[in-house]
Design an enzyme around this catalytic site. Structure first.
Site, PDB file in Angstrom:
ATOM      1  NE  ARG A  25      16.979  28.003 -16.226  1.00 49.64           N
ATOM      2  CZ  ARG A  25      16.829  29.063 -16.363  1.00 49.64           C
ATOM      3  NH1 ARG A  25      17.810  29.825 -16.913  1.00 49.64           N
ATOM      4  NH2 ARG A  25      15.693  29.888 -15.925  1.00 49.64           N
ATOM      5  CG  HIS A 217      12.293  34.221 -13.967  1.00 47.07           C
ATOM      6  ND1 HIS A 217      12.495  32.754 -13.588  1.00 47.07           N
ATOM      7  CD2 HIS A 217      13.227  34.929 -14.048  1.00 47.07           C
ATOM      8  CE1 HIS A 217      13.644  32.746 -14.040  1.00 47.07           C
ATOM      9  NE2 HIS A 217      14.418  33.989 -13.910  1.00 47.07           N
ATOM     10  CB  CYS A 250      21.058  35.438 -17.738  1.00 42.20           C
ATOM     11  SG  CYS A 250      21.166  34.993 -19.520  1.00 42.20           S
ATOM     12  CG  ASN A 259      17.191  33.786 -10.573  1.00 35.18           C
ATOM     13  OD1 ASN A 259      18.409  33.544 -10.494  1.00 35.18           O
ATOM     14  ND2 ASN A 259      16.081  33.413 -11.093  1.00 35.18           N
TER      15      ASN A 259
HETATM   16  P1  HMG Z   1      23.815  28.461 -32.607  1.00 31.13           P
HETATM   17  O1  HMG Z   1      25.132  28.439 -32.721  1.00 31.13           O
HETATM   18  O2  HMG Z   1      23.089  29.179 -33.451  1.00 31.13           O
HETATM   19  O3  HMG Z   1      23.566  26.956 -32.994  1.00 31.13           O
HETATM   20  O4  HMG Z   1      23.196  28.464 -31.119  1.00 31.13           O
HETATM   21  P2  HMG Z   1      23.120  26.205 -34.246  1.00 31.13           P
HETATM   22  O5  HMG Z   1      21.740  25.928 -34.447  1.00 31.13           O
HETATM   23  O6  HMG Z   1      23.856  27.087 -35.577  1.00 31.13           O
HETATM   24  O7  HMG Z   1      24.179  24.863 -34.315  1.00 31.13           O
HETATM   25  C1  HMG Z   1      25.493  24.697 -34.144  1.00 31.13           C
HETATM   26  C2  HMG Z   1      26.132  23.559 -33.663  1.00 31.13           C
HETATM   27  O8  HMG Z   1      25.436  23.586 -32.370  1.00 31.13           O
HETATM   28  C3  HMG Z   1      25.465  22.369 -34.478  1.00 31.13           C
HETATM   29  O9  HMG Z   1      26.628  21.364 -34.347  1.00 31.13           O
HETATM   30  C4  HMG Z   1      24.302  21.933 -33.485  1.00 31.13           C
HETATM   31  O10 HMG Z   1      23.871  20.554 -33.477  1.00 31.13           O
HETATM   32  C5  HMG Z   1      24.741  22.387 -32.009  1.00 31.13           C
HETATM   33  P3  HMG Z   1      27.415  21.071 -35.496  1.00 31.13           P
HETATM   34  O11 HMG Z   1      26.405  20.700 -36.572  1.00 31.13           O
HETATM   35  O12 HMG Z   1      28.100  22.440 -35.949  1.00 31.13           O
HETATM   36  O13 HMG Z   1      28.381  19.928 -34.878  1.00 31.13           O
HETATM   37  N1  HMG Z   1      23.593  22.581 -31.285  1.00 31.13           N
HETATM   38  C6  HMG Z   1      23.662  21.966 -29.982  1.00 31.13           C
HETATM   39  N2  HMG Z   1      24.115  20.977 -29.424  1.00 31.13           N
HETATM   40  C7  HMG Z   1      23.766  20.347 -28.083  1.00 31.13           C
HETATM   41  N3  HMG Z   1      22.516  21.075 -27.464  1.00 31.13           N
HETATM   42  C8  HMG Z   1      21.669  21.839 -28.325  1.00 31.13           C
HETATM   43  C9  HMG Z   1      22.372  22.366 -29.782  1.00 31.13           C
HETATM   44  N4  HMG Z   1      21.983  23.319 -30.471  1.00 31.13           N
HETATM   45  C10 HMG Z   1      22.914  23.430 -31.472  1.00 31.13           C
HETATM   46  N5  HMG Z   1      20.770  22.248 -27.788  1.00 31.13           N
HETATM   47  C11 HMG Z   1      21.656  27.807 -29.463  1.00 31.13           C
HETATM   48  C12 HMG Z   1      21.730  28.249 -30.995  1.00 31.13           C
HETATM   49  C13 HMG Z   1      20.295  28.309 -29.278  1.00 31.13           C
HETATM   50  C14 HMG Z   1      22.043  26.452 -29.175  1.00 31.13           C
HETATM   51  C15 HMG Z   1      22.561  28.651 -28.338  1.00 31.13           C
HETATM   52  O14 HMG Z   1      22.353  30.213 -28.615  1.00 31.13           O
HETATM   53  C16 HMG Z   1      22.410  28.354 -26.823  1.00 31.13           C
HETATM   54  O15 HMG Z   1      22.406  27.243 -26.802  1.00 31.13           O
HETATM   55  N6  HMG Z   1      21.824  29.374 -26.065  1.00 31.13           N
HETATM   56  C17 HMG Z   1      21.459  29.016 -24.779  1.00 31.13           C
HETATM   57  C18 HMG Z   1      21.943  30.337 -24.022  1.00 31.13           C
HETATM   58  C19 HMG Z   1      21.395  30.095 -22.568  1.00 31.13           C
HETATM   59  O16 HMG Z   1      21.091  29.100 -22.115  1.00 31.13           O
HETATM   60  N7  HMG Z   1      21.203  31.133 -21.773  1.00 31.13           N
HETATM   61  C20 HMG Z   1      20.526  31.096 -20.502  1.00 31.13           C
HETATM   62  C21 HMG Z   1      19.426  30.735 -20.321  1.00 31.13           C
HETATM   63  S1  HMG Z   1      17.966  31.858 -20.591  1.00 31.13           S
HETATM   64  C22 HMG Z   1      17.947  32.886 -19.038  1.00 31.13           C
HETATM   65  O17 HMG Z   1      18.589  32.393 -18.203  1.00 31.13           O
HETATM   66  C23 HMG Z   1      16.688  33.868 -18.824  1.00 31.13           C
HETATM   67  C24 HMG Z   1      15.807  32.895 -18.021  1.00 31.13           C
HETATM   68  O18 HMG Z   1      15.990  32.500 -16.806  1.00 31.13           O
HETATM   69  C25 HMG Z   1      14.372  34.010 -17.565  1.00 31.13           C
HETATM   70  C26 HMG Z   1      14.982  35.312 -17.309  1.00 31.13           C
HETATM   71  O19 HMG Z   1      15.501  35.525 -16.404  1.00 31.13           O
HETATM   72  O20 HMG Z   1      14.072  36.325 -17.782  1.00 31.13           O
HETATM   73  C27 HMG Z   1      14.901  31.759 -18.534  1.00 31.13           C
HETATM   74 MG    MG Z   2      16.268  34.072 -14.904  1.00 30.92          MG
END
Ligand code: HMG
Ligand code: MG
Length: 308
Positions: A25, A217, A250, A259
């Site tokens: 992931r 992490h 990220c 990582n």
């Molecule tokens: P948004 O654009 O605000 O979404 O994104 P929304 O709620 O306004 O929805 C817009 C459209 O997207 C809708 O479709 C939803 O159904 C669809 P429409 O009605 O327009 O056809 N939608 C989805 N479709 C599939 N799966 C979903 C989903 N959600 C909405 N889950 C959102 C908001 C949170 C979805 C977006 O910002 C997002 O996906 N962000 C993820 C970013 C990410 O993955 N970042 C990396 C992970 S975090 C990380 O790496 C840190 C960590 O490792 C720890 C560390 O290192 O500190 C964990």
């Molecule tokens: Mg991370």
């Protein structure tokens, strides 16, 4: 293949340690070239076979936000029971619906300790993120699904600079108190140092958080990850996130690099005589195989030393 010459315990540290593998992931989410789903499936299977007790498989985020993980459904389905037992990231109810439909038993929400990263990573304000996560945790728990909570930018933020310990504790507690079983403190951009780690863990403990419910992490941008693990162990934290081969980053955090490599962590823990259950040789072989698919060598010092 080189072998560890000696194991010497540190009297201030107690195991066993749980390694929470995030390579499929956190490791792959930053890769721009799409990795075929068969390769991801083999990666998860090999990591589990190497003895890693927990392998975070993928994310049910919006596929436009993280195109690399758009095959989340297919990956979990191909893995069958193994896949359903692997944790997956879910940001919102839509993500949870997708995970529940496949029968996933462990999900993880991921909040931000800073305003800027909440906007960049989740398209929400810091306050709005809790409103997004609350029904996710409630519905997951009602379905008997375990929830992990991540909090990012715990040690520094590329846009906001220093992040106050009180702010991290307040956001982390709020996320955990939604109903999570564990809180992972993320050094998303790899700027943490050992004293800061000890102080943050102590601050959580003073705020009533059991040290055993915390995980750490680390990203290894400044080469401090293992020193930070040692500080975490001394502060009583026994779960550490790591990524096979040191892949990762990220896509929404400027300057986030790989990582902490799982191999580096395993070598380090073995040297301290701490139990972890991982077969290092099998793990190095897996990361070397994956590096072949990605077309570049692993950044892990241990992988380089053991595969040379
Ligand atoms: P948004 O654009 O605000 O979404 O994104 P929304 O709620 O306004 O929805 C817009 C459209 O997207 C809708 O479709 C939803 O159904 C669809 P429409 O009605 O327009 O056809 N939608 C989805 N479709 C599939 N799966 C979903 C989903 N959600 C909405 N889950 C959102 C908001 C949170 C979805 C977006 O910002 C997002 O996906 N962000 C993820 C970013 C990410 O993955 N970042 C990396 C992970 S975090 C990380 O790496 C840190 C960590 O490792 C720890 C560390 O290192 O500190 C964990
Ligand atoms: Mg991370």
């Amino acid at each position: 293949m080189p072998e560890l010459p000696m194991q010497v315990a540190d009297q201030e540290i107690r195991g066993p340690v749980t390694i929470y593998e995030v390579g499929p992931r956190d490791g792959l989410q930053n890769e721009s070239a799409l990795v075929p789903v068969e390769v991801k499936e083999e990666l998860v299977r090999r990591l589990l076979a190497a003895g890693l007790p927990i392998v975070e498989a993928t994310s049910f985020v919006h596929p436009r936000w993280v195109p690399q993980l758009a095959d989340a459904e297919e990956l979990v389905a191909r893995l069958g029971d193994l896949g359903r037992a692997c944790p997956v990231l879910v940001p919102n109810e839509r993500g949870l619906d997708r995970a529940l439909e496949l029968g996933c038993r462990h999900v993880a929400i991921f909040g931000s300790a800073t305003e800027t990263f909440a906007q960049k990573n989740l398209n929400r304000s810091m306050d709005e993120q809790f409103a997004m996560f609350e029904p996710v945790v409630r519905r997951a728990r009602d379905a008997g699904v375990d929830v992990r909570a991540y909090v990012s930018m715990c040690f520094g933020d590329p846009w906001e600079g220093a992040v106050l310990i009180d702010q991290v504790v307040s956001v982390g507690r709020r996320l955990f108190d939604l109903g999570a079983s564990q809180l992972s403190l993320g050094d998303t951009i790899g700027v943490a140092t050992a004293g800061h780690v000890g102080s943050l863990v102590d601050a959580f403990a003073e705020a009533g958080m059991p040290r055993g419910d915390l995980a750490l992490h680390f990203h290894d941008t400044y080469g401090q990850a293992l020193s930070n693990v040692q500080a975490g162990l001394r502060a009583g934290v026994t779960t550490y996130d790591a990524s096979a081969g040191g892949l990762g980053g990220c896509p929404y955090a400027k300057s986030a690099t790989g990582n902490l490599a799982t191999e580096d962590l395993v070598w380090f823990l073995t040297g301290l005589g701490l139990e972890h259950g991982v077969d290092l040789t099998a793990l190095v072989e897996t990361s070397t195989w994956l590096a072949g698919h990605l077309g570049r060598p692993s950044p892990s010092a241990v992988v380089r030393a053991m595969s040379g």
